[in-house]
Design an enzyme around this catalytic site. Sequence first.
Site, short mmCIF file in Angstrom:
data_model
loop_
_atom_site.label_atom_id
_atom_site.label_comp_id
_atom_site.label_asym_id
_atom_site.label_seq_id
_atom_site.Cartn_x
_atom_site.Cartn_y
_atom_site.Cartn_z
N VAL A 102 0.87 -1.25 0.07
CA VAL A 102 0.05 -0.16 0.00
C VAL A 102 0.79 1.22 -0.16
O VAL A 102 0.53 2.06 -0.71
CB VAL A 102 -0.92 0.06 1.05
CG1 VAL A 102 -2.00 1.29 1.25
CG2 VAL A 102 -2.05 -1.25 1.15
N ALA A 161 2.00 1.71 -3.62
CA ALA A 161 0.93 2.16 -4.46
C ALA A 161 0.64 3.49 -4.32
O ALA A 161 0.31 4.21 -5.02
CB ALA A 161 -0.17 1.45 -4.03
N GLU A 162 0.50 3.99 -2.79
CA GLU A 162 0.33 5.27 -2.58
C GLU A 162 1.45 6.36 -3.23
O GLU A 162 0.98 7.39 -3.59
CB GLU A 162 0.01 5.47 -0.95
CG GLU A 162 -0.18 7.05 -0.72
CD GLU A 162 -1.29 7.25 0.40
OE1 GLU A 162 -1.61 8.28 0.61
OE2 GLU A 162 -1.50 6.26 1.09
N SER A 163 2.58 5.85 -2.86
CA SER A 163 3.79 6.92 -3.56
C SER A 163 3.38 6.85 -4.95
O SER A 163 3.67 8.10 -5.51
CB SER A 163 5.12 6.23 -3.30
OG SER A 163 5.11 5.91 -1.73
#
Length: 147
Positions: A63, A66-68
């Site tokens: 996660v 992915a957020e980065s």
Amino acid sequence: MSTPLTDDERLVAFIAGDEAGMGALNQKMGVQILEASAARVVATMPVEGNTQPYGLLHGGASVVLAESLGSLGSAIHAHPDRISVGVDINATHHRAATSGRVTGVATPLHLGRTMASWEVVITDEHERRVCTCRITCALVPKDRAPG
């Protein structure tokens, strides 16, 4: 003689650079940006050091990756008048990764004036899907940004 960098190229260099642009968490996790544009963002991350007690890649590590990626792509899209702020993320973990590196590829689902959404597919070294994430970022005017 080299060609001068565009504003977007300078933004990517700052955010993805080793000078803490991606933040301390990404540095600790070993995230390395390979490609970055408003159309596609790609990065790798080692499994080792990012595992849960059973030796599997921690779901939270996926996660973070992915957020980065979604945030970086959104920031490039929003630049120079707006900044990207994550407001929603979800993840489906398909299979375990126990060694090597994983690769995240983010592609936009929607690039609007005030919102951007991305799909991030994370695969192992055998190109097997480990995780699928969707991230949505609000695109906030720079003059109203916190901090």
